[in-house]
Design an enzyme around this catalytic site. Structure first.
Site, PDB file in Angstrom:
ATOM      1  N   LYS A  40       0.849  -1.199   0.000  1.00  0.00           N
ATOM      2  CA  LYS A  40       0.000   0.000   0.000  1.00  0.00           C
ATOM      3  C   LYS A  40       0.881   1.243   0.000  1.00  0.00           C
ATOM      4  O   LYS A  40       1.811   1.335   0.795  1.00  0.00           O
ATOM      5  CB  LYS A  40      -0.908  -0.004   1.221  1.00  0.00           C
ATOM      6  CG  LYS A  40      -1.903   1.141   1.255  1.00  0.00           C
ATOM      7  CD  LYS A  40      -2.951   0.875   2.320  1.00  0.00           C
ATOM      8  CE  LYS A  40      -3.942   2.008   2.421  1.00  0.00           C
ATOM      9  NZ  LYS A  40      -4.993   1.671   3.395  1.00  0.00           N
ATOM     10  N   ASP A 134     -14.408  -2.258  13.261  1.00  0.00           N
ATOM     11  CA  ASP A 134     -15.179  -1.858  12.088  1.00  0.00           C
ATOM     12  C   ASP A 134     -15.385  -3.031  11.140  1.00  0.00           C
ATOM     13  O   ASP A 134     -15.073  -2.948   9.956  1.00  0.00           O
ATOM     14  CB  ASP A 134     -14.487  -0.701  11.362  1.00  0.00           C
ATOM     15  CG  ASP A 134     -15.404  -0.031  10.341  1.00  0.00           C
ATOM     16  OD1 ASP A 134     -16.625  -0.106  10.518  1.00  0.00           O
ATOM     17  OD2 ASP A 134     -14.888   0.529   9.363  1.00  0.00           O
ATOM     18  N   LYS A 136     -17.197  -5.202   8.783  1.00  0.00           N
ATOM     19  CA  LYS A 136     -18.321  -5.304   7.851  1.00  0.00           C
ATOM     20  C   LYS A 136     -17.781  -6.026   6.628  1.00  0.00           C
ATOM     21  O   LYS A 136     -16.555  -6.132   6.460  1.00  0.00           O
ATOM     22  CB  LYS A 136     -18.914  -3.932   7.525  1.00  0.00           C
ATOM     23  CG  LYS A 136     -17.926  -2.856   7.177  1.00  0.00           C
ATOM     24  CD  LYS A 136     -18.647  -1.506   7.124  1.00  0.00           C
ATOM     25  CE  LYS A 136     -17.712  -0.354   6.967  1.00  0.00           C
ATOM     26  NZ  LYS A 136     -18.331   0.938   7.257  1.00  0.00           N
ATOM     27  N   ASN A 139     -14.669  -5.082   4.756  1.00  0.00           N
ATOM     28  CA  ASN A 139     -13.366  -5.139   5.428  1.00  0.00           C
ATOM     29  C   ASN A 139     -12.851  -6.563   5.594  1.00  0.00           C
ATOM     30  O   ASN A 139     -11.902  -6.787   6.337  1.00  0.00           O
ATOM     31  CB  ASN A 139     -13.446  -4.484   6.811  1.00  0.00           C
ATOM     32  CG  ASN A 139     -13.535  -2.973   6.710  1.00  0.00           C
ATOM     33  OD1 ASN A 139     -13.461  -2.418   5.618  1.00  0.00           O
ATOM     34  ND2 ASN A 139     -13.703  -2.321   7.836  1.00  0.00           N
ATOM     35  N   ASP A 152      -8.416  -4.452   8.480  1.00  0.00           N
ATOM     36  CA  ASP A 152      -8.991  -3.214   8.990  1.00  0.00           C
ATOM     37  C   ASP A 152      -8.628  -2.054   8.092  1.00  0.00           C
ATOM     38  O   ASP A 152      -7.537  -1.531   8.182  1.00  0.00           O
ATOM     39  CB  ASP A 152      -8.529  -2.952  10.403  1.00  0.00           C
ATOM     40  CG  ASP A 152      -9.433  -1.959  11.090  1.00  0.00           C
ATOM     41  OD1 ASP A 152      -9.063  -1.442  12.130  1.00  0.00           O
ATOM     42  OD2 ASP A 152     -10.519  -1.691  10.555  1.00  0.00           O
ATOM     43  N   THR A 171     -23.499   3.974   6.245  1.00  0.00           N
ATOM     44  CA  THR A 171     -24.291   2.838   6.720  1.00  0.00           C
ATOM     45  C   THR A 171     -24.129   2.635   8.220  1.00  0.00           C
ATOM     46  O   THR A 171     -23.017   2.684   8.751  1.00  0.00           O
ATOM     47  CB  THR A 171     -23.968   1.533   5.964  1.00  0.00           C
ATOM     48  OG1 THR A 171     -24.966   0.576   6.307  1.00  0.00           O
ATOM     49  CG2 THR A 171     -22.603   0.967   6.313  1.00  0.00           C
TER      50      THR A 171
END
Ligand code: N15
Length: 276
Positions: A40, A134, A136, A139, A152, A171
């Protein structure tokens, strides 16, 4: 990969595989070992604009300290004058939400295997005092063997969503009642979210989905769970969901108790792999 200093010229850069705020993610190979990673790239200039340097450093240190088979590894990071590079674990099967969109809903075996993997990851995170990951579908990534990895994307991805995907970012589908009401909360918010994900894995949509945010808000506070007749879902699975989607946060099943639940014991693949 060893604990040592890394530089960009030690990697061969491959195709673009993803994007988050501040950075793009590329497939990359460490030249000496041939090890495949996700690299990244974050531009320092963007961080300065938002004064996020300190925040990022803290996030990186937390992520770097975590070492669990169901938590995507951050192996290392390094920087040059303009950029920060994160050397992340590569998840060969990519994003779980795309698989869910393709299959519409998962089999009980597949769903239970993912829920067990999430429970193991959460138990580990909570032991290390890391909460609110977090979680969802966006992820969650899958490795070559179909093993679930919590990746994450944290605040960075969310901030991007603010600019680009209002609806998705906004959301509240995965948030516990105490969170949507801005009340005090602890690690039991993650147990609630596991109930939401278990439901979504089995039915294909989260339980409190509604036309607008306020309707979802009301349904969350009422714990207005409806189990449709199709697809057919076993009573044991519904029992587990009902023991996670509990308004009194102290009464929600803990990650350890989830792993002992009959539906998990009978359906989850102990290896965590989901190749079918
Ligand atoms: C501390 C924090 C702020 C930074 C550390 N964590 C992250 O940067 C979280 N993150 C993980 N951001 C991006 C990623 C990421 C890792 C995104 C995609 C992948 C990844 N590993 N593997 C992928 C991946 N594999 C794929 C296979 C097929 C299609 C898409 C794929 N993406």
């Amino acid at each position: 990969m060893a604990e040592e200093e890394w530089f960009l010229d030690e990697f061969e850069i491959g195709r673009f595989i993803g994007e988050g705020k501040f950075g793009k993610v590329y497939l990359a190979r460490e030249k000496q070992s041939g090890y495949i990673v996700a690299l990244k790239v974050i531009f320092k200039q963007k961080l300065e604009k938002y004064h996020f340097h300190e925040h990022l450093r803290r996030e990186i240190e937390i992520q770097h300290s975590l070492d669990h088979p169901n938590v995507l590894r951050l192996f290392a990071w390094f920087h040059d004058e303009t950029r920060i590079f994160l050397v992340l674990e590569y998840a060969a099967q990519g994003e779980l939400y795309k698989l869910l969109r393709n299959l519409h809903h998962f089999s009980e075996k597949r769903a239970a295997t993912y829920v067990a993997s999430l429970a193991k990851a959460l138990a580990y995170c909570h032991e290390n005092n890391v909460i609110h990951r977090d979680i969802k579908p966006e992820n969650l990534l899958l490795d070559f063997e179909g093993r679930l990895k919590i990746a994450d994307f944290g605040w960075a991805a969310q901030l991007q969503a603010h600019a680009k995907r209002q609806t998705m970012c906004g959301t509240i589908d995965y948030l516990a009642p105490e969170m949507v009401q801005n009340k005090e909360h602890d690690q039991t918010v993650d147990n609630w979210t596991l109930g939401i994900l278990c439901y979504e894995f089995l039915y294909g949509f989260p339980p409190f989905e509604a036309e607008d945010k306020y309707d979802t808000f009301k349904r969350i506070l009422k714990v207005d769970v409806v189990f449709p007749s199709s697809p057919p879902v076993s009573p044991e699975a519904k029992d587990l969901i009902s023991k996670l989607l509990v308004k009194d946060s102290s009464k929600r099943l803990s990650p350890q108790k989830i792993l002992e639940h009959p539906w998990i014991v009978q359906n989850a693949d102990p290896s965590g792999c989901t190749k079918e």
